[in-house]
Design an enzyme around this catalytic site. Structure first.
Site, PDB file in Angstrom:
ATOM      1  N   PRO A  15       0.825  -1.285   0.103  1.00  0.00           N
ATOM      2  CA  PRO A  15       0.077   0.148   0.053  1.00  0.00           C
ATOM      3  C   PRO A  15       0.723   1.262  -0.098  1.00  0.00           C
ATOM      4  CG  PRO A  15      -0.759  -1.707   1.613  1.00  0.00           C
ATOM      5  CD  PRO A  15       0.683  -1.994   1.111  1.00  0.00           C
ATOM      6  N   LYS A  16       0.262   2.294  -0.727  1.00  0.00           N
ATOM      7  CA  LYS A  16       0.930   3.481  -0.529  1.00  0.00           C
ATOM      8  C   LYS A  16       0.556   4.377   0.541  1.00  0.00           C
ATOM      9  CE  LYS A  16       2.509   7.547  -3.249  1.00  0.00           C
ATOM     10  NZ  LYS A  16       2.155   8.514  -2.161  1.00  0.00           N
ATOM     11  N   TRP A  17       1.312   4.583   1.734  1.00  0.00           N
ATOM     12  CA  TRP A  17       0.720   5.324   2.855  1.00  0.00           C
ATOM     13  C   TRP A  17       1.015   6.778   2.394  1.00  0.00           C
ATOM     14  CZ3 TRP A  17      -0.965   2.422   6.851  1.00  0.00           C
ATOM     15  CH2 TRP A  17      -0.774   1.111   6.881  1.00  0.00           C
TER      16      TRP A  17
END
Length: 347
Positions: free
Chosen positions: A34-36
């Site tokens: 995931p791209k935080w």
């Protein structure tokens, strides 16, 4: 501080691509995560000495003292980890990253910092490791660095580890589902790739959407000539219009054209409105000029948060075919059902 990798170090970056890259038929080459959506940070620990720095080299330790304490308590004696700082709050019945709470943590007053550290404590989500013990890991492939990261950060504390997968179908599902936890897309890393500071060696896939908004007003450009930004609104179920953000970055010629277009539409030619109507207000200047809500524009945006656009949006085109009152929130796709703790390793 005497680590295999010492600050300052610029973190490895990502370049934007249109879609999640597929794995080849002969075996996986990508690791997806995931791209935080928070503050990128590197944490360096050498015994009691802890340094937390942003992507630009800014000292974050003074703003997040609770993370310094957590690093001393939870990390190995000698380590360098890469990740994202975020603040998790319960919103709409689920825990998600809250950008507004995070941004408020950057404050000049120490008393305010200490107060917010207790009220809205930060979390560090690790997704890479640069060093462990005496080993420099930047020349190692990602699986080796990932193993070191999991050794350095155990689940359950203030420091967490992001989930990963090598299944592109799972990554595509994450791209949609995890937005409800306040995340920003998906990142793909080459399994054979090394950690290269300040180079775009990863790829990122971010959310891009469009919305039709009514133009509520504008600000004059800081030069004093032309439009600086147009301010946008959406109608709620109660029939009331709410400010949701702004669109700017127009060429000089277009700025002048837009101001000339809006001037005859001013609601009160002799006065301007006051107040912070968006998170992009220039320091010391809250003035904006309301106009008749008659114009509709289509804009590109990436994410909504607390009923507003997360970032400034991009003007795409005018929509003379749309009735302003039809520009409502129902056109937006904003999932709010995924809990951020389900995106962490070991959760």
């Amino acid at each position: 501080m005497d680590l295999p990798i010492n600050p300052p170090v610029a973190p490895m970056l990502a370049k934007a691509v249109a879609a999640v890259p597929e794995q080849p038929d002969d075996g996986p080459v990508w690791s997806y995560e995931p791209k935080w959506d928070g503050f990128r940070a590197l944490i360096f620990r050498d015994g009691d000495e802890v340094v937390v720095v942003s992507r630009s080299g800014k000292d974050l330790a003074r703003y997040f003292p609770e993370l310094v304490d957590a690093a001393r308590a939870e990390l190995p004696e000698r380590v360098v980890v890469d990740g994202e700082v975020g603040v998790v709050r319960e919103i709409g019945g689920v825990r998600r990253l809250d950008w507004d709470s995070l941004s408020q943590r950057i404050h000049p007053a120490a008393s305010r910092i200490d107060k917010l550290a207790g009220e809205t404590p930060a979390t560090f989500i690790g997704f890479d490791a640069l060093a462990l013990g005496d080993a420099d890991l930047t020349g190692e492939p990602f699986p080796r660095r990932r193993d070191a990261l999991r050794h350095a950060i155990a689940p359950g504390g203030s420091l967490q580890v992001s989930r990963v997968t090598q299944d592109s179908a799972v990554a595509r599902d994450w791209f949609s589902a995890f937005e409800g936890a306040g995340l920003d897309g998906v990142v793909a890393k080459s399994l054979d790739g090394l950690y290269v500071p300040n180079k775009r060696e990863m790829v990122k896939i971010k959310h891009k959407r469009t919305a039709d908004c009514v133009v509520l007003g504008y600000r004059v450009h800081k030069s004093g000539t032309g439009l600086g930004s147009m301010l946008l609104g959406l109608y709620g179920d109660d029939g009331e219009v709410r400010m949701v953000g702004g669109s700017s970055a127009f060429a000089d010629k277009k700025r002048i054209e837009l101001q000339e277009m809006f001037e005859p539409m001013r609601l009160d030619p002799d006065n301007v409105a006051q107040g912070e109507v968006s998170r992009w207000r220039s320091a010391g200047n809250g003035e904006w000029i309301p106009i008749r809500p008659e114009l509709v524009v289509e804009v590109a945006y990436d994410q909504m948060e607390n009923g507003r656009f997360r970032h400034t949006v991009k003007f795409l085109r005018w929509r003379p075919d749309r009735d302003p009152i039809s520009c409502g929130y129902e056109q937006l796709e904003v999932p709010l059902t995924y809990d951020v703790h389900d995106v962490l390793e070991g959760s």
